[in-house]
Design an enzyme around this catalytic site. Structure first.
Site, PDB file in Angstrom:
ATOM      1  N   ASN A 118      -6.421   2.065 -12.724  1.00 33.70           N
ATOM      2  CA  ASN A 118      -5.402   1.142 -12.213  1.00 33.70           C
ATOM      3  C   ASN A 118      -4.020   1.714 -12.502  1.00 33.70           C
ATOM      4  O   ASN A 118      -3.827   2.384 -13.513  1.00 33.70           O
ATOM      5  CB  ASN A 118      -5.550  -0.214 -12.932  1.00 33.70           C
ATOM      6  CG  ASN A 118      -4.483  -1.215 -12.529  1.00 33.70           C
ATOM      7  OD1 ASN A 118      -4.254  -1.453 -11.334  1.00 33.70           O
ATOM      8  ND2 ASN A 118      -3.804  -1.808 -13.503  1.00 33.70           N
ATOM      9  N   MET A 157      -4.384  -7.234  -6.945  1.00 37.29           N
ATOM     10  CA  MET A 157      -3.870  -8.267  -7.838  1.00 37.29           C
ATOM     11  C   MET A 157      -4.941  -9.183  -8.430  1.00 37.29           C
ATOM     12  O   MET A 157      -4.696 -10.349  -8.695  1.00 37.29           O
ATOM     13  CB  MET A 157      -2.806  -9.105  -7.100  1.00 37.29           C
ATOM     14  CG  MET A 157      -1.653  -8.289  -6.549  1.00 37.29           C
ATOM     15  SD  MET A 157      -0.852  -7.252  -7.807  1.00 37.29           S
ATOM     16  CE  MET A 157       0.281  -8.454  -8.498  1.00 37.29           C
ATOM     17  N   ARG A 158      -6.136  -8.642  -8.659  1.00 39.32           N
ATOM     18  CA  ARG A 158      -7.192  -9.465  -9.261  1.00 39.32           C
ATOM     19  C   ARG A 158      -7.770  -8.755 -10.472  1.00 39.32           C
ATOM     20  O   ARG A 158      -7.877  -7.521 -10.473  1.00 39.32           O
ATOM     21  CB  ARG A 158      -8.336  -9.692  -8.268  1.00 39.32           C
ATOM     22  CG  ARG A 158      -7.921 -10.213  -6.935  1.00 39.32           C
ATOM     23  CD  ARG A 158      -9.118 -10.431  -6.046  1.00 39.32           C
ATOM     24  NE  ARG A 158      -9.918 -11.548  -6.513  1.00 39.32           N
ATOM     25  CZ  ARG A 158      -9.575 -12.813  -6.310  1.00 39.32           C
ATOM     26  NH1 ARG A 158      -8.490 -13.122  -5.664  1.00 39.32           N
ATOM     27  NH2 ARG A 158     -10.341 -13.786  -6.748  1.00 39.32           N
ATOM     28  N   LEU A 159      -8.143  -9.550 -11.460  1.00 41.04           N
ATOM     29  CA  LEU A 159      -8.844  -8.981 -12.609  1.00 41.04           C
ATOM     30  C   LEU A 159     -10.313  -8.809 -12.234  1.00 41.04           C
ATOM     31  O   LEU A 159     -10.855  -9.609 -11.472  1.00 41.04           O
ATOM     32  CB  LEU A 159      -8.742  -9.917 -13.813  1.00 41.04           C
ATOM     33  CG  LEU A 159      -7.368 -10.028 -14.473  1.00 41.04           C
ATOM     34  CD1 LEU A 159      -7.419 -11.037 -15.614  1.00 41.04           C
ATOM     35  CD2 LEU A 159      -6.901  -8.673 -14.985  1.00 41.04           C
ATOM     36  N   HIS A 201      -0.186   0.491 -13.331  1.00 44.40           N
ATOM     37  CA  HIS A 201       0.612  -0.672 -13.731  1.00 44.40           C
ATOM     38  C   HIS A 201       2.086  -0.250 -13.816  1.00 44.40           C
ATOM     39  O   HIS A 201       2.396   0.777 -14.413  1.00 44.40           O
ATOM     40  CB  HIS A 201       0.133  -1.213 -15.086  1.00 44.40           C
ATOM     41  CG  HIS A 201       0.926  -2.395 -15.515  1.00 44.40           C
ATOM     42  ND1 HIS A 201       0.768  -3.628 -14.924  1.00 44.40           N
ATOM     43  CD2 HIS A 201       1.923  -2.533 -16.420  1.00 44.40           C
ATOM     44  CE1 HIS A 201       1.622  -4.479 -15.464  1.00 44.40           C
ATOM     45  NE2 HIS A 201       2.337  -3.844 -16.382  1.00 44.40           N
ATOM     46  N   ASN A 235       1.421   3.001  -2.678  1.00 45.80           N
ATOM     47  CA  ASN A 235       0.649   3.908  -3.542  1.00 45.80           C
ATOM     48  C   ASN A 235      -0.546   4.484  -2.790  1.00 45.80           C
ATOM     49  O   ASN A 235      -0.844   5.673  -2.912  1.00 45.80           O
ATOM     50  CB  ASN A 235       0.186   3.170  -4.801  1.00 45.80           C
ATOM     51  CG  ASN A 235       1.251   3.142  -5.876  1.00 45.80           C
ATOM     52  OD1 ASN A 235       1.578   4.172  -6.461  1.00 45.80           O
ATOM     53  ND2 ASN A 235       1.817   1.967  -6.117  1.00 45.80           N
ATOM     54  N   GLY A 263       0.778  -1.236   0.000  1.00 48.28           N
ATOM     55  CA  GLY A 263       0.000   0.000   0.000  1.00 48.28           C
ATOM     56  C   GLY A 263       0.810   1.287   0.000  1.00 48.28           C
ATOM     57  O   GLY A 263       0.356   2.312   0.502  1.00 48.28           O
TER      58      GLY A 263
HETATM   59  C1  GRF Z   1       2.934  -1.349  -7.574  1.00 50.04           C
HETATM   60  O1  GRF Z   1       4.144  -1.502  -8.253  1.00 50.04           O
HETATM   61  C2  GRF Z   1       1.774  -1.347  -8.527  1.00 50.04           C
HETATM   62  O2  GRF Z   1       2.032  -0.697  -9.727  1.00 50.04           O
HETATM   63  C3  GRF Z   1       1.606  -2.823  -8.763  1.00 50.04           C
HETATM   64  O3  GRF Z   1       1.775  -3.405  -7.486  1.00 50.04           O
HETATM   65  C4  GRF Z   1       2.625  -2.568  -6.710  1.00 50.04           C
HETATM   66  C5  GRF Z   1       1.897  -2.222  -5.462  1.00 50.04           C
HETATM   67  O4  GRF Z   1       2.705  -1.550  -4.553  1.00 50.04           O
HETATM   68  N1  GRF Z   1       0.400  -3.117  -9.447  1.00 50.04           N
HETATM   69  P1  GRF Z   1       2.074  -0.871  -3.254  1.00 50.04           P
HETATM   70  O5  GRF Z   1       1.178  -1.921  -2.598  1.00 50.04           O
HETATM   71  O6  GRF Z   1       1.317   0.344  -3.667  1.00 50.04           O
HETATM   72  O7  GRF Z   1       3.263  -0.565  -2.380  1.00 50.04           O
END
Ligand code: GRF
Length: 204
Positions: free
Chosen positions: A108, A91-93, A110, A15, A13
């Site tokens: 999202n 991590m899910r579609l 990526h 982000n 988390g």
């Molecule tokens: C990030 O690199 C994001 O782009 C990817 O998973 C990671 C998540 O990191 N999809 P965090 O949980 O935000 O530290």
């Protein structure tokens, strides 16, 4: 008025933290009203609680079908009057079920320059391929895997003395800037989806 955001996570988390920090400082016209994780051990849940944000675990193991799992999430989103859903390391579609309900309101991040290296290991895939330039992409979510219209991209050039860790660390710092910026554009009503393209309107 602040846009009501839900952040969906599966892990650390960082982000999420960048969004919380920017919204708390008044830098972002948004408020994180809830955080939802599909994994019990996701540290992001603790980050949310620390900031007094409602944090929920919706464990896919408790549901027979993906749609039922999503329905439980949708209920939380509706209850919290969420306007924008941000997938930040979720991590899910998503199935059509959830996409239809929140059409063009789910974005999202990526960790690669799409359409290169979609999937679960953007950093690893780009690094192993030996690219000279990578980065991150924020996009609207559609039925495919990391395939929706692109809102913003940030560039992370690979340096000669990089290790995978230094490359990834710099990339993650970049994510923490690009994702809040994309959220800002959304909140300011400045994104127009035109087919595959997302037009960014001038600030009024
Ligand atoms: C990030 O690199 C994001 O782009 C990817 O998973 C990671 C998540 O990191 N999809 P965090 O949980 O935000 O530290």
């Amino acid at each position: 008025m602040k846009t009501r955001i839900a952040v969906l996570i599966s892990g650390s988390g960082t982000n999420l933290q960048s969004i919380i920090d920017r919204s708390e400082s008044g830098d972002l016209p948004a408020q994180v009203v809830c955080v939802i994780s599909d994994r019990e051990k996701a540290f992001g849940l603790e980050r949310a609680r620390k900031h007094g944000i409602r944090a929920f675990l919706v464990n896919p193991k408790d549901f027979a079908k993906r749609e039922e799992h999503e329905e439980a999430i949708i209920r939380l989103l509706d209850d919290n009057r969420v306007e924008l859903v941000v997938l930040a390391g979720y991590m899910r579609l998503l199935t059509r079920h959830m996409l239809e309900r929140y059409r063009n309101r789910i974005i999202n991040i990526h960790p690669a320059l799409l359409p290169s290296f979609p999937g679960t290991d953007g950093y690893g895939d780009a690094w192993r391929y030996g690219v000279k330039v990578s980065g991150c992409t924020v996009h609207f979510v559609d039925e495919g895997c990391d395939s929706g219209p692109i809102i913003l991209q940030g560039v992370n050039p690979v340096e000669e003395d990089d290790t995978f860790e230094s490359f990834r660390e710099r990339g993650l710092k970049l994510e923490h800037k690009v994702l809040p910026e994309a959220i800002r554009l959304y909140c300011e009503g400045r994104l127009r989806i035109e087919g595959r393209k997302v037009r960014i309107l001038e600030k009024e």
